[in-house]
Structure formats: structure tokens, C-alpha cells
Scaffold this motif. Sequence first.
Motif, mmCIF file in Angstrom:
data_model
loop_
_atom_site.group_PDB
_atom_site.id
_atom_site.type_symbol
_atom_site.label_atom_id
_atom_site.label_comp_id
_atom_site.label_asym_id
_atom_site.label_seq_id
_atom_site.Cartn_x
_atom_site.Cartn_y
_atom_site.Cartn_z
ATOM 1 N N GLN A 83 0.843 -1.198 0.000
ATOM 2 C CA GLN A 83 0.000 0.000 0.000
ATOM 3 C C GLN A 83 0.882 1.253 0.000
ATOM 4 O O GLN A 83 0.646 2.189 -0.764
ATOM 5 C CB GLN A 83 -0.879 -0.020 1.239
ATOM 6 C CG GLN A 83 -2.094 0.850 1.106
ATOM 7 C CD GLN A 83 -2.999 0.710 2.308
ATOM 8 O OE1 GLN A 83 -2.929 -0.272 3.039
ATOM 9 N NE2 GLN A 83 -3.851 1.681 2.523
ATOM 10 N N GLN B 273 1.889 4.392 -2.909
ATOM 11 C CA GLN B 273 1.841 5.838 -2.622
ATOM 12 C C GLN B 273 3.171 6.494 -2.991
ATOM 13 O O GLN B 273 3.317 7.696 -2.941
ATOM 14 C CB GLN B 273 1.555 6.060 -1.135
ATOM 15 C CG GLN B 273 0.107 5.776 -0.791
ATOM 16 C CD GLN B 273 -0.110 5.468 0.680
ATOM 17 O OE1 GLN B 273 0.802 5.569 1.494
ATOM 18 N NE2 GLN B 273 -1.315 5.074 1.025
ATOM 19 N N LYS C 52 -7.450 7.431 -7.177
ATOM 20 C CA LYS C 52 -8.060 7.562 -5.849
ATOM 21 C C LYS C 52 -9.053 8.733 -5.821
ATOM 22 O O LYS C 52 -10.200 8.567 -5.416
ATOM 23 C CB LYS C 52 -6.958 7.785 -4.813
ATOM 24 C CG LYS C 52 -7.456 7.824 -3.385
ATOM 25 C CD LYS C 52 -6.318 8.053 -2.410
ATOM 26 C CE LYS C 52 -5.991 9.520 -2.311
ATOM 27 N NZ LYS C 52 -4.925 9.847 -1.367
ATOM 28 N N GLU C 53 -8.594 9.893 -6.298
ATOM 29 C CA GLU C 53 -9.418 11.101 -6.147
ATOM 30 C C GLU C 53 -10.520 11.231 -7.193
ATOM 31 O O GLU C 53 -11.545 11.856 -6.929
ATOM 32 C CB GLU C 53 -8.521 12.347 -6.186
ATOM 33 C CG GLU C 53 -7.597 12.409 -4.982
ATOM 34 C CD GLU C 53 -6.760 13.673 -4.930
ATOM 35 O OE1 GLU C 53 -6.907 14.542 -5.813
ATOM 36 O OE2 GLU C 53 -5.938 13.782 -4.004
ATOM 37 N N MET D 2 -12.104 6.360 -7.246
ATOM 38 C CA MET D 2 -12.557 5.664 -6.040
ATOM 39 C C MET D 2 -13.383 6.570 -5.111
ATOM 40 O O MET D 2 -14.464 6.175 -4.667
ATOM 41 C CB MET D 2 -11.353 5.101 -5.279
ATOM 42 C CG MET D 2 -11.784 4.174 -4.157
ATOM 43 S SD MET D 2 -10.423 3.302 -3.388
ATOM 44 C CE MET D 2 -10.081 4.350 -1.997
ATOM 45 N N TYR D 3 -12.908 7.758 -4.835
ATOM 46 C CA TYR D 3 -13.654 8.633 -3.934
ATOM 47 C C TYR D 3 -15.044 8.983 -4.487
ATOM 48 O O TYR D 3 -16.042 8.851 -3.770
ATOM 49 C CB TYR D 3 -12.862 9.903 -3.619
ATOM 50 C CG TYR D 3 -11.762 9.735 -2.572
ATOM 51 C CD1 TYR D 3 -11.478 8.487 -2.020
ATOM 52 C CD2 TYR D 3 -11.019 10.820 -2.130
ATOM 53 C CE1 TYR D 3 -10.479 8.333 -1.077
ATOM 54 C CE2 TYR D 3 -10.020 10.675 -1.174
ATOM 55 C CZ TYR D 3 -9.748 9.422 -0.651
ATOM 56 O OH TYR D 3 -8.769 9.272 0.288
ATOM 57 N N PRO D 4 -15.136 9.420 -5.755
ATOM 58 C CA PRO D 4 -16.492 9.715 -6.260
ATOM 59 C C PRO D 4 -17.418 8.497 -6.211
ATOM 60 O O PRO D 4 -18.599 8.638 -5.908
ATOM 61 C CB PRO D 4 -16.234 10.165 -7.703
ATOM 62 C CG PRO D 4 -14.850 10.685 -7.699
ATOM 63 C CD PRO D 4 -14.102 9.829 -6.725
ATOM 64 N N LEU E 30 -17.311 6.031 -3.999
ATOM 65 C CA LEU E 30 -17.704 5.819 -2.598
ATOM 66 C C LEU E 30 -18.714 6.858 -2.127
ATOM 67 O O LEU E 30 -19.371 6.663 -1.107
ATOM 68 C CB LEU E 30 -16.457 5.868 -1.706
ATOM 69 C CG LEU E 30 -15.576 4.617 -1.713
ATOM 70 C CD1 LEU E 30 -14.243 4.890 -1.024
ATOM 71 C CD2 LEU E 30 -16.270 3.458 -1.006
ATOM 72 N N ARG E 31 -18.812 7.977 -2.860
ATOM 73 C CA ARG E 31 -19.738 9.045 -2.460
ATOM 74 C C ARG E 31 -21.084 8.933 -3.169
ATOM 75 O O ARG E 31 -21.958 9.760 -2.948
ATOM 76 C CB ARG E 31 -19.129 10.423 -2.747
ATOM 77 C CG ARG E 31 -17.739 10.619 -2.233
ATOM 78 C CD ARG E 31 -17.597 11.405 -0.967
ATOM 79 N NE ARG E 31 -18.258 12.676 -0.964
ATOM 80 C CZ ARG E 31 -18.873 13.179 0.103
ATOM 81 N NH1 ARG E 31 -18.917 12.474 1.217
ATOM 82 N NH2 ARG E 31 -19.435 14.364 0.058
ATOM 83 N N LYS F 297 -18.448 -1.074 6.898
ATOM 84 C CA LYS F 297 -17.330 -0.141 6.727
ATOM 85 C C LYS F 297 -16.364 -0.644 5.649
ATOM 86 O O LYS F 297 -15.858 0.122 4.846
ATOM 87 C CB LYS F 297 -16.562 -0.014 8.055
ATOM 88 C CG LYS F 297 -17.074 1.103 8.943
ATOM 89 C CD LYS F 297 -16.110 1.415 10.067
ATOM 90 C CE LYS F 297 -16.032 0.329 11.100
ATOM 91 N NZ LYS F 297 -15.313 0.658 12.322
ATOM 92 N N THR G 264 -15.777 -0.273 0.521
ATOM 93 C CA THR G 264 -14.448 0.249 0.159
ATOM 94 C C THR G 264 -13.684 -0.781 -0.668
ATOM 95 O O THR G 264 -13.040 -0.429 -1.665
ATOM 96 C CB THR G 264 -13.643 0.589 1.442
ATOM 97 O OG1 THR G 264 -14.469 1.400 2.268
ATOM 98 C CG2 THR G 264 -12.371 1.322 1.120
ATOM 99 N N MET H 299 -12.300 -0.284 -4.349
ATOM 100 C CA MET H 299 -10.869 -0.499 -4.604
ATOM 101 C C MET H 299 -10.640 -1.478 -5.739
ATOM 102 O O MET H 299 -9.701 -1.339 -6.522
ATOM 103 C CB MET H 299 -10.213 -1.082 -3.354
ATOM 104 C CG MET H 299 -9.746 -0.048 -2.372
ATOM 105 S SD MET H 299 -9.161 -0.910 -0.924
ATOM 106 C CE MET H 299 -7.727 -1.747 -1.581
#
Lengths: 519, 79
Positions: free
Chosen positions: A282, A286, A297-298, A301-303, A305-306, A327, A331, A335
Motif C-alpha cells: 500500500q 503511494q 483515488k481522487e 474511487m472517492y467519487p 464511494l460518495r 465499513k 471500500t 478499490m
Amino acid sequence: MTIVSPSFYALTAVFLLLYYVLPGRLQWAVLLAASVSFFCFAGVPYTIVYLALSALVTWYAANKIGEAKEKEAEGKGEAKRWLLLALFVNLGLLAALKYANFLLTNAGAVYGAVSGTAVQWRVNWPAALGISYYTLQLTAYLADCYWGICKPQKHFGRLALFSSFFPQMVSGPISKYDELGKALETEHRFDAENLREGLLRIVVGVFKKIALADNLAFLIPHFLHADVAGTAPFPLLAMLCFVVQVYADFSGCMDIISGVALLFGIRMTKNFDAPFTSRSIQEFWQRWHITLGRFLKEYVMYPLLRTKTWAKMGKGLKKSFGKSAAKKIPTYVAMLILWFFMGLWHGGGWNYILEGVWFWLVIVSGDLLTPLFKKINAGFDTEAAWFVLFQRVRTLLIYAVGAVLFYFPSVTDGLAALKEIFSPFFFAAPEKISAQITGFTELSGTVITVGQLAGMGFAFVLFLINAHLERKHGGLAARIAHWPVSMQVLLSAVLLYILIFIGAYGPGYNAAEFVYGGF
Amino acid sequence: MTREEILAKATEIFRDVFDDDSIELTEETTAADIEDWDSLMHITLINEIEEAFGYKFGMKEVLGMKNVGEMCDILEKNT
């Protein structure tokens, strides 16, 4: 023209002179002219139409998004429509030019299985140079305008430059507008420090590419040669060579790119940060190809998850399986999609997708087993040098497994190679190991020379020194930058001297394509 | 809500999300200070905060928050 060819540096020198001689307000135009010239020399010239179309659609849509957002709530739907339209055009071009054959091959295989008639569907559409990089960069720019993170660029020429800035067309990085776009908007005065640091980075980068990466690339097919198939050390050496090759190739490329950009006074976004000192996979991701990981990620994945779908998934899981599952599972699913795209981005091939899924599997397993690891690790000092080293070697091997899958276009070949690499040491009988070592000794005198093996050892040692320097000082070039200028010149001369003698070039040789240039 | 109340409520959510009752939030707390607060857990945490405070963060805020203090600034302004 590649970024290690003399013609590239001649082109850079001409535009560098114009850049600082002409008035500062024309610098963007000089860089745009340099970018168009590079594109036409290094790529298939007519494919610049695709790049121009993407830049034009992005520029227009981003400004429409900006206008719609000024209307506040009532403009929300309109902004979204412009965003989707621009994404459809840009990602559609990428899909058609880069993935058409992957889709057609798979569709053909399904059709063949159903109808019983073997078919081979293919198209021959050359992709635009850097399409995988600039498409993602423009996608991030559109999203940033939509989310209000940056303001749309009103000047088409400047947006076209942001889309096509020539050093990054070969291998990225995938920059955000707030980073690169803003730097390209600023006027830059000639700075001798930038010139010195830029040249140093270029020398180190060219050395990594031609002296290390290309020589290792030459050895790998020998280690995989049919004569030595199944002979224990060779597949393992091939794997290690490939890991060091990809690293030297890609990070060398980044050194050159950031060096060339620095000549023009522009600092590129960091794409590497001592990846081979990572203690987990991991952490590795990065530190390796940072801007691609950040993009996925930005902006993926983030959109995801939202979205409402993911929120519903979480609520449903909470009811049926409890809080912990609610939880974790959403995710993990997001991922998996991220890693699928991480694999697919490298090319239309199942081997790339499998590579992505492999890393997903390791990260998810690591996350699930965290409580167990914590119990085991409670018995000793996890900061002890031996444990840190163990974690780093483990991370390198996990990455290496992915690299093997990446190397072989056929998934079956990749899995067979992995079996060969990892089975002999654990399962072979002592007499078999002895026979394998004998085979290795015999072969090293014939197919592969002792000199080549020594060169490989030299590359491995440099790789380890560089990993250490990266962690402590930000890399070889950054470390040398603190030395007196005379020492920098001396070391550059030594690197170039070694390059002349062991560099993989000469009559009949063309510098190999950059591994990441093919994306 | 006062800033102290926001911080106290956020602390409860953090403790619940990361299953760690020893978490003590301050304005300066960042992801680096909490062991399990990584990119995998970030959105789960954001979603829980949103539900508890009845406020939906924009992506600009999700990507731009540098520490707990900045999150409190947004919540203080909007709740």
C-alpha cells in the motif's frame, strides 16, 4: 525522436533559447510550438488531431461549466451535462484508440466459441502520443472545474499547452491544473540554478535509461531462453532484472522529464518517492507512479464511494452483517474497480488486469489480517532494522510478482513463469539444486558473458544505493545537487564515461522504447 | 453548535469508525496521527461525519481538508 535521442536535445535547445530571448508574455506560445513540434517528430503527426480535439472540447466544456456554476443551483444540471459530454468525448477517444483491439479480440473469442467459426477482428488506429496521460490530466481538470477546485482557463492556447506540454507527453506525470497549469501561466526568468539542476537530472536520467535499464532489458530474454527453461536461478534473475529495469527506465524517464521542464523554470509534480524503501505494498503505491495512484483515488474511487449506490450498499450490509462489514466491503469493492482500471490503464490485456487484481488482493488481505498481524507483532520491536528490512524485501517480492504478470502478454505464460521462479527453491531436492547451479555456471560462460553478469551486479548495487539516497535525500540527482559544482561536473563526466562504454546503443541499435512510453 | 461541541461530537465518530476509544482529537490532528486513518477509511469517515452533522461536504472540501481544524471550520459555518 525519443527523449534520449540527440535530436530531442537539439529541439529543446532551440526552443529554450527562444523561451528566454523573446518577451516573457510569449513564453507560453514558445512552449506550445515546442510541444507541437515534439508531437510531430515523436509521434504519428496526424494523430495531433485527437489531442487538439480533446483540448478544444475540454476548454469549451470547462468554460461552460464555469458559466453554469455562476448560476448556482439552477446551473447544476447544466454543468453536469457539459462535464459528462466532455468526458464522453475524451474517454471515448481513449477507449477507441487504445482499447478497440482488446475489445474486438475478446468479442471475437466469444463469437468464435458460440458460432464455432474462428474470427480475428482487428483495427489499425494509431493512438496519439501520450493519450493515456493527457486524457487523464484533462479528466482531472474538468472534474476540478466542476467541483470548484480550479477556475476554467479562458485562453484556448494556454489550455492547449497544459494538454500537450512536451516533456510530459512520453510518460507523464499526470498533473493537476493547480500545479502545472499555474506554472505554465507564470513568466519565468533565466535561472542558472535551474539550468544546473535540470542538466544534472537529465544526465542521471539518461544514465539510468541507457546504461542500466536497456542493458538489463537485453539480458532478460537470455535468462528466459528455452535452453535454460526450468533452471532455477535464471527465471529469478530475469524477474529481478525486470524489476530494476522498469524502475531505472521509468524513474530515469521522470528524471529527464523533470530536468527538461526545470530548464524552462517549471517544477513537475513528484512521481516517485523512494518506492523500494516501502514497508507495505500500500505504501509502495503511494510512492511509485504517485500521480496515477492519486488520479485513480481522487477521481475514480472517492467519487464512487460518495454515490448513493455505495451508501445503500453500506446500509444494506450494516443491517445484514453488522458495522464492520458495512465499513469494509463497500471500500473493497470500490478499490477493486480502482485496481481494475490501474491494470487496464497500462494496456488492453488480461495480464495487466490480473496484475491490478493481484495488488488489490494483497492490500485487502493485509487489511483483513491486520488484527492478526498486530497480535504477532506485539512480541517484538517492529522498528528493529531486521524487521524493516524483512518488510522491504517482502514488498519488493510482492511488486515483482505483479511485474512478472506485467511482462508476459499471455496470462498463462506469466503464471507458468511465476511457478518456475518460486517453486525450485522451495521444493527442489538438493541434488536438483546442485545440477541447476552447474547448469548456471556452464551457461554463464556461453550465452551470457561474465562481463554481462558483472554489469548486472553493478546495476543491482546502484539500485540499492539509489533506493537509500532517495529515502534520505530525494534521489541521486538531489543528493549530488548539494555537492560543489566541480564535483557535480566530475560525477556527470564519470556517468557519461560509463555510459559511452556500457550504454546499450551503437550501430544497428535504437534506444529501447520507454516501458511507460507505450501507454 | 460551538466549536467545542463539534470537536467532541467528531471525536465520538472517530472513535466509533476506528474502533479506538483512546482517540483524542485536536484542531491539528491529521491522518498521520491516527494509525488506521488512510485513504481506504477516509470516505467512510467523511460519510459518518456527514450523517451525524446533517451536512454534505463538496468534493473540493473532501479533497482539500488538511486537518481536523479545517473540518471543524466547515462544520461550524454550515451546521
